[in-house]
Design an enzyme around this catalytic site. Structure first.
Site, mmCIF file in Angstrom:
data_model
loop_
_atom_site.group_PDB
_atom_site.id
_atom_site.type_symbol
_atom_site.label_atom_id
_atom_site.label_comp_id
_atom_site.label_asym_id
_atom_site.label_seq_id
_atom_site.Cartn_x
_atom_site.Cartn_y
_atom_site.Cartn_z
ATOM 1 N N ARG A 191 0.842 -1.202 0.000
ATOM 2 C CA ARG A 191 0.000 0.000 0.000
ATOM 3 C C ARG A 191 0.870 1.242 0.000
ATOM 4 N NH1 ARG A 191 -2.495 0.228 6.217
ATOM 5 N NH2 ARG A 191 -0.481 0.225 7.285
ATOM 6 N N GLU A 198 -3.563 7.328 6.825
ATOM 7 C CA GLU A 198 -2.230 7.376 7.445
ATOM 8 C C GLU A 198 -1.154 7.908 6.497
ATOM 9 O OE1 GLU A 198 -1.602 3.434 9.015
ATOM 10 O OE2 GLU A 198 -2.815 3.818 10.775
ATOM 11 N N GLU A 237 -8.356 4.635 14.957
ATOM 12 C CA GLU A 237 -8.004 3.224 15.098
ATOM 13 C C GLU A 237 -7.407 3.044 16.483
ATOM 14 O OE1 GLU A 237 -5.437 1.916 11.943
ATOM 15 O OE2 GLU A 237 -6.670 2.799 10.362
ATOM 16 N N TRP A 275 3.203 -5.645 13.923
ATOM 17 C CA TRP A 275 4.265 -4.959 13.172
ATOM 18 C C TRP A 275 5.508 -4.634 13.995
ATOM 19 C CZ3 TRP A 275 4.412 -0.223 15.585
ATOM 20 C CH2 TRP A 275 3.204 0.227 16.164
ATOM 21 N N GLU A 287 -2.095 -8.733 7.185
ATOM 22 C CA GLU A 287 -2.402 -8.482 8.602
ATOM 23 C C GLU A 287 -3.123 -9.634 9.286
ATOM 24 O OE1 GLU A 287 -4.282 -4.656 8.880
ATOM 25 O OE2 GLU A 287 -2.428 -3.595 8.386
#
Ligand SMILES: [Zn+2]
Ligand SMILES: [Zn+2]
Ligand SMILES: [Zn+2]
Lengths: 678, 678, 678
Positions: C113, C152, C339, C347, C387
């Site tokens: 991404r 983000e 979030e 991560w 994820e």
């Protein structure tokens, strides 16, 4: 065919020699010394392409004819190689597209070895041409008893290229596997970050992505690359079968190599060989439990279980994924150590001299774990180029180096060939390895680390281990241990369940069956299709930073787990141990459902205790071995080894530092005597 | 010519100034302050190309004319530079092929300094053009007394480019060296991994190879790159000799720089200078024995021996490889510290303020080791760009910084010029360095680490050291110490043997004569052509990981070696110390054959003990100096320094923290007094 | 507009959901569970571009229509996103020039991404097209109450591209800023190393330079990149304002993100949101004082002050650089946690489970620091792609995960909305951050480390903090703390001086006003234009390697500073503490001039002592909180939290491990009771 000398009663020895590195007047005396030392095999020519084909299509056989004649004159049997690991400059500069790309997008240049992309059509063509030429010359040579393909596939991280020919070939491989882009997108979960493809040509290698690539993308790139290696070798094997009838064909695999599916690549071979370097291995592959102290302690021998694990991997490899082997009857086919360290290596940060006795120790261990031939690397230390600081049986000055004397002192009649009576299977699968290591979640763990920890527990109990593919027939084993088979398709689960119902106890480690075959997770969560067998569902997994531990208490005493702890919601299983304290407090840590036991916490002590209980119940004879003392069995013998640099008294035996004792197959330790030393 | 003022009786001082960085109205007041501080030299313009030639072929001399006039008005003498370390944007963007490539294949971009490939023909042309222009303008200017070429060759790892112009020029250099490809292939041992070339154009730089490149390939790439630097500078020197007659020409070399053969590059100069930054040096170049504790202890001064070693390297450099010097009579020619740290630097992970007294300490040390001029970097701290956090004699706000006061307080009459009475040679050779560091075999060791350890042992014995090329005439020395001359051709061995037979004792470190001139090993093993002199052959070498030591016992007591231990088979030598325990147990660790002593084990204590015995026997006066206290001699003086941050009583002297005492040349410490402090 | 429900009296909750990741038959039941859990908001579709526009210009709304309908049916309000963080394969492969370049010159590939360059014209066009399409579809949908732009910004170091479109656009940005090349060269100090440009096209990104680039070059590249992000978002906001009238627009910012000027990027939004992951944050952003021991101690909660700092940053962000906010009246506008971690992340090197109670702890803290909505990431753990090992409120198998129960147990009436009574300003400025971190001079320090250390000191005193831009109106604060505002233009200095003269006390950290707006230093040295206010000049700065400390003694007791110490020459200020020992011995360490206090030494204890004195004098109520116990105030309540994994007795309260107590706004701790625990 199996090993070249089925009549051999005892372990045989060999060496790796490089006649092209020395003047031709050394060939005869070297062969004589080799024969006098008791060596029977000499491997040659794996890096000799530029001497065999100095210019495109011009071959020079004279020197190798003479060298082979020198060996033959002393009765040595030659293992010939295809010289493909080192394509010459004339080929690379004419076809630079042969070169591979690393994960950073950099071309991997000519100037050392393994500088080729397995997918390169032009390299494939030249590989076939040179293989055919060499095989035509030596395929039926009476002194050439067998062949090695290439050399150490995957060494220097060369299993995959992230550009060029490999990248170009990837879409077609995917199309063959998935048929449609919809199927590909679904299998990879590409919807996740809008990674969906609308054209096959859009797919590239999983390199240089902004953040981590899709693990399913990575998993398939590993599968694709593995298939390339298998098909590359298959082309050579086909030529060798045609032109070298009756000769064996093998490949020399690597320590803990993980770049390709070894079961697939081994499939066309007669037997497997591997290259055993215990001291360097210790520096690079010690699991978390083997810290700096143990690395220092074993600096001059390596760690017994790391080495033994590789022996057991390669002994079992020819059995294949179905466990049936080449003959369909489950015959393991034996294995060789094609390159056995016999002095210091040159590729670790520190390269200590082996301990006095280490070469004999390693040789005895190789035998006990099933080796039919141990071949020392290399005859004489190289006087030029990259490996001048690597030892051989001879020093640079041609005097015998330390290992030479140890080889000379071996009594091979102590080492009869015969089966290894391994009744406990440890499951090992490269697809699970790939997906585990892509998302470790706890930096200190890895597939190898977790698997080797279980292996160490087994070996500390004196158990002979059969490394086995998870899809093999498991019904004949006394017990099955699956440390880290994280990828479990439904049919695999069904086979396991059937075996368990047939009476085989299973012990599973954490993360078992976390993954689908595509590398995702099951939508009904771990254990997916194994849920019935385990009688449980995953509740939590916990990644423990150094300094954070998780208590476990119950049927196996109280221990502190580190690195990993996962808990279960039991649906049919009973809880044998629970977590104490922390966020998992009171949850199930070790569970059992019928013949299936699952260990959720990472702790060598806990694993050992559970295995002791399960294997004991299954009638597997167990010992209580201290760290560094190991027992192995082969044919009608028992090998007891002390890997410590100090003497140890154990089981009624006085064990010298770095030493072996060969005893009868029915030997067992004197009861009531404790272990001294350490 | 030698130093510009042969009539100077005492050490002189200077500074590095950047008139282009400040408004022109600061030039006169700065010059006045400089003169008042007692400075005599100002170095200028090494980074001023964009101001001297703002557009191609358009020169602007006015500002520099005026700046020089301001210095001259105060009696300051100017050292002018060729501005080639910083080619301007107009040149780089017009000719991007000037840029070099790093070992990862990345272009090294414009935007800082040293962004050029020494092999670039277009850059060479512009280097000559700008050098000629500056030399025409200032070559005979009465205030310009000398010239510095470029600036800090090799800084930021710029000695070699791994692509572009350098890579393109490499084959021709090889062809000139080897004549035929057969000779090249033979010299490099390219047969090893089929690396043989069949066309000169196939050879590239030894970068991005799949695994380590052939060390012989690397060695020749280092030689090639070194030759490029030498010839690049020679072009400038030739122009300066023509246009600046009677002026000196020098270059400012770097701390422990190893990217080129300094003997070769120094050859056309009048004397050498170097840039001395003791605190940053400590962080980057401390050998294994100087751990975190000592780095913390000496954080504000640096380590005395690291600094002194560089002084001694550069003092001796003009003597050249034959040891005869420019005049053929072995006159060292003196040296300068062209840039002397006088406050905090900005390029280490931590950049502490120097201790009170450190600038005076460093200045006194430089003098004692032979410096004729110490020039402080820089006059005023820069207020812009990369070095704003680097100090100068003036702060950003033009107030005197800490170092200024220490300079002002110097009594230069304490520091008479004159010879350094060094009678012990320590051999140092860049080819040995290159090949040693390419295959270290023990991660904690390096050529510098091994060499500096011997140097520290010598300095702890109070010995004044002459760094010397191994091919120099060694007959005049009281003793010769060769810590790490691993590359020993036959003629070198013969000269050493002759000197030893002439009465000069030699002390060799491990790995001596391991390598052939081509970077291979001798086919008869270490010591190759030196075997006769040493009366021994190499038996084993052992690379010791941290935590593993190797005992040594014998004539020098009992010590534990770390990192490296090698043993010998004596053929004529006597064994002075043997290994105790471990795989080398009972083998020879220190041997002697006539005047040759070889130390196989790495241990500062052992080295010190052997040197004490050998040098004592050779009549070299020895002291027993504690860590941090050092004694040096020059002219008719003795300098005693305490580098500790606390007072020490030694040799009857009360030594303040970070302080120097200048005593008479015949001074010796009061016997019977111990050392206090620490 | 401000928060979407101005009538809400209490904190509201939400979640992030991905209907495209699950079968459509899960949508209704998920929405029902969400509503039953008390959630009010669902954020959707930020990564759904490939599903919304599967082929160029072909949109598929049906699935999202249905998903929104499912949420709406349960009364959930939807936050829609522009899907630009994940441009699909069809766009990237058609226009590979969209991809960005990293600092090593490598293209940043498709496959995860954020694979776009903010400067790419073609990407800008597609961003507008897809934003317009989504906004046309859902802009006035009754269930869609607001919008999030992209996702983000800056994540995975994507704020800047060092090649391609960004590099090409840089010269024009510079020309707009500087007008002439002379101005640019002057501002950057390009004369320093002949880096002067003669053509705009010569300027590139500050990447791959031979050594460090000019920090002014770097600073402007940061500014340029920040402007690109602001203008990129502004294009989306403009479209949303047109097509989604009455809906809020926000962006979800990141933990300690520093790649762009958040004040600028926030300017067009209604309120800010941020993404709060306390455990991973601890591993990556702990300042030097929080070592391995504390990281282990807080492994399952994160550190309270690191989290709170981000809350305070984002609560204040909408006030902007002038401090006036969108309404010109200084209304903060509130913020959301878009979030919120509710289980383990995936991560960090280790990803521990949160402690029992941690989700409630974090939620309460968010409320107390001003959050109006806390939205948990994510609803159900993903079963595919990158994820899979990240948690959600539901497990993979759809059972409620640990965080679910904690959310269900929240009593939201404890958390009334209302103002945070923060009367102490802590100044924070991205330009200071950029230039500080470009030249840290002491490896252990950074802008964040220094700033957070001051913040921790304030929080340990029980102070509610308002993070404020240094150019805001500061006249209303009880006190102003400026930990690391190193870049101070003259007008900023003037405003501060005016505020101080108006009665506001200031506390400055080291390096304050070291830099000019261009990133150079003041030619009259620190404090440049702030010299009058501070009544002092910089004397020395000292960078302290680990193990080296610098004593400070005086009005605040005796402490040892580490990492950094700077001293001052007082011109009007009084000295409150001096350095003791070392090169700064006797020099001023803490000074005061009127209302300005400057702390030159880095020491949490010293900072705490100075702040206690200054804030106490300013009438700010202070507490004496132990490590891990924190007090915050909002509306008419006081929140007391214990972040320790063990019980603590403090202030008359018995605090359970990892727990919160909500008390009245006038609560104060019982005097005379000590703290137990720890
Ligand atoms: Zn032991
Ligand atoms: Zn000391
Ligand atoms: Zn605590």
């Amino acid at each position: 065919m199996t090993n070249p000398d089925p009549t051999a009663e005892f372990l045989m020895l060999g060496t790796c020699d490089y006649p092209e590195h020395v003047p031709s007047d050394r060939w005869a005396p070297y062969a004589r010394m080799q024969a006098e030392l008791g060596l029977r095999f000499v491997r040659v020519a794996e890096f000799a392409w530029s001497r065999l084909e100095p210019r495109p299509g011009e071959f020079d056989w004279a020197w190798l004819d003479d060298a082979i004649a020198a060996y033959a004159a002393e009765g040595l049997r030659v293992v010939m190689c295809t010289p493909t690991p080192t394509p010459p400059a004339w080929l690379i500069r004419a076809h630079p597209e042969i070169l591979a790309f690393d994960e950073q997008g950099r071309v991997r240049e000519f100037g050392s070895r393994r500088h080729y992309d397995f997918a390169s059509p032009v390299f494939r063509e030249h590989s076939r041409l040179v293989t055919r030429a060499v095989a035509e010359r030596y395929g039926q040579h009476p002194a050439v008893v067998g062949w090695q393909t290439d050399n150490e596939f995957g060494c220097h991280n060369t299993s995959r290229s992230y550009g060029g020919a490999s990248e170009a070939a990837f879409p077609a491989w995917l199309q063959a596997r998935y048929g449609t882009l919809d199927a590909l997108n679904e299998a990879w979960g590409n919807v996740f970050w809008s990674m969906e493809y609308t054209d096959w040509a859009q797919v590239k290698s999983p390199a240089l992505t902004v953040t981590e690539p899709n693990p399913s993308h990575v998993l398939d790139y590993h599968r694709f690359a593995s298939d390339l290696i298998a098909s590359f070798q298959a082309e050579q094997v086909e030529i060798l079968r045609e032109l070298a009838p009756g000769r064996f064909v093998t490949h020399n695999f690597m320590i803990f190599e993980s770049g390709f599916d070894h079961y697939d690549v081994a499939r066309g071979l007669d037997f497997a060989t591997w290259d055993n370097y215990p001291t360097g291995m210790l520096e690079f592959f010690a699991p978390p439990g083997v810290g700096e102290d143990l690395k220092t302690h074993y600096a001059r021998t390596g760690h017994p279980d790391l080495v033994a694990f590789n022996h057991d991997v390669y002994r079992s490899l020819m059995l294949g994924k179905d466990g049936l082997g080449r003959d369909g009857a489950g015959t393991p086919n034996g294995f060789w150590v094609m390159e056995q360290q016999c002095g210091q290596v040159n590729w670790a940060p520190y390269n200590p001299l082996p301990a006095e006795g280490a070469v004999a120790l390693w040789t005895a261990q190789a035998w006990a774990h099933g080796a039919d031939v141990v071949s020392y690397f290399r005859w004489r230390a190289a006087t030029m180029a990259q490996e001048v600081m690597h030892s051989g049986l001879l020093r640079h000055d041609e005097t015998p180096d330390r290992g030479f004397a140890e080889v000379a002192g071996l009594d091979l009649t102590q080492f009869p060939v015969g089966p290894v009576p391994a009744r406990v299977a440890l499951l090992h699968d490269y697809e699970s390895l790939w997906i585990y290591d892509q998302q470790r979640h706890a930096a200190g763990l890895s597939y190898w680390a977790q698997t080797v920890t279980y292996y160490m527990a087994l070996r500390s109990l004196g158990v002979d281990v059969q490394i086995t593919h998870p899809d093999a027939d498991l019904s004949g084993f006394a017990a099955v241990v699956a440390p880290a088979i994280t990828l479990v398709p439904a049919d695999r689960a069904a086979r396991w369940e059937a075996a368990a119902q047939g009476g085989v106890p299973f012990v599973f480690g954490p993360r078992t069956a976390f993954r689908t075959p595509g590398g995702a997770t099951w939508s009904d969560g771990q254990f997916g299709p194994l849920s019935e067998m385990t009688g449980a569902r995953l509740l939590q997994y916990d990644s423990l930073r150094p300094g954070v531990t998780q208590g476990v208490t119950g049927a196996f005493g109280s221990v502190d787990a580190s690195l990993w702890a996962e808990s279960y919601r039991v649906t049919g299983a009973q809880t044998l141990a629970t977590y104490a304290g922390g966020p998992l407090d009171g949850q199930s840590a070790v569970i059992r459902h019928g013949n299936a036991t699952v260990i959720g916490a990472h702790s060598l002590d806990l694993i050992r205790a559970v295995l002791r209980e399960v294997l004991g119940g299954a009638g597997v004879p167990l010992l209580d071995l201290p760290e560094g003392v190991r027992v192995s069995r082969r044919a009608d013998r028992t090998l007891v080894q002390n890997w410590h640099p100090h003497a140890v008294t154990w089981g009624g035996l006085e064990l010298d530092p770095v030493s072996s004792v060969v005893l009868g197959g029915d030997w067992s330790p004197t009861q009531g005597k404790g272990v001294q030393g350490e």
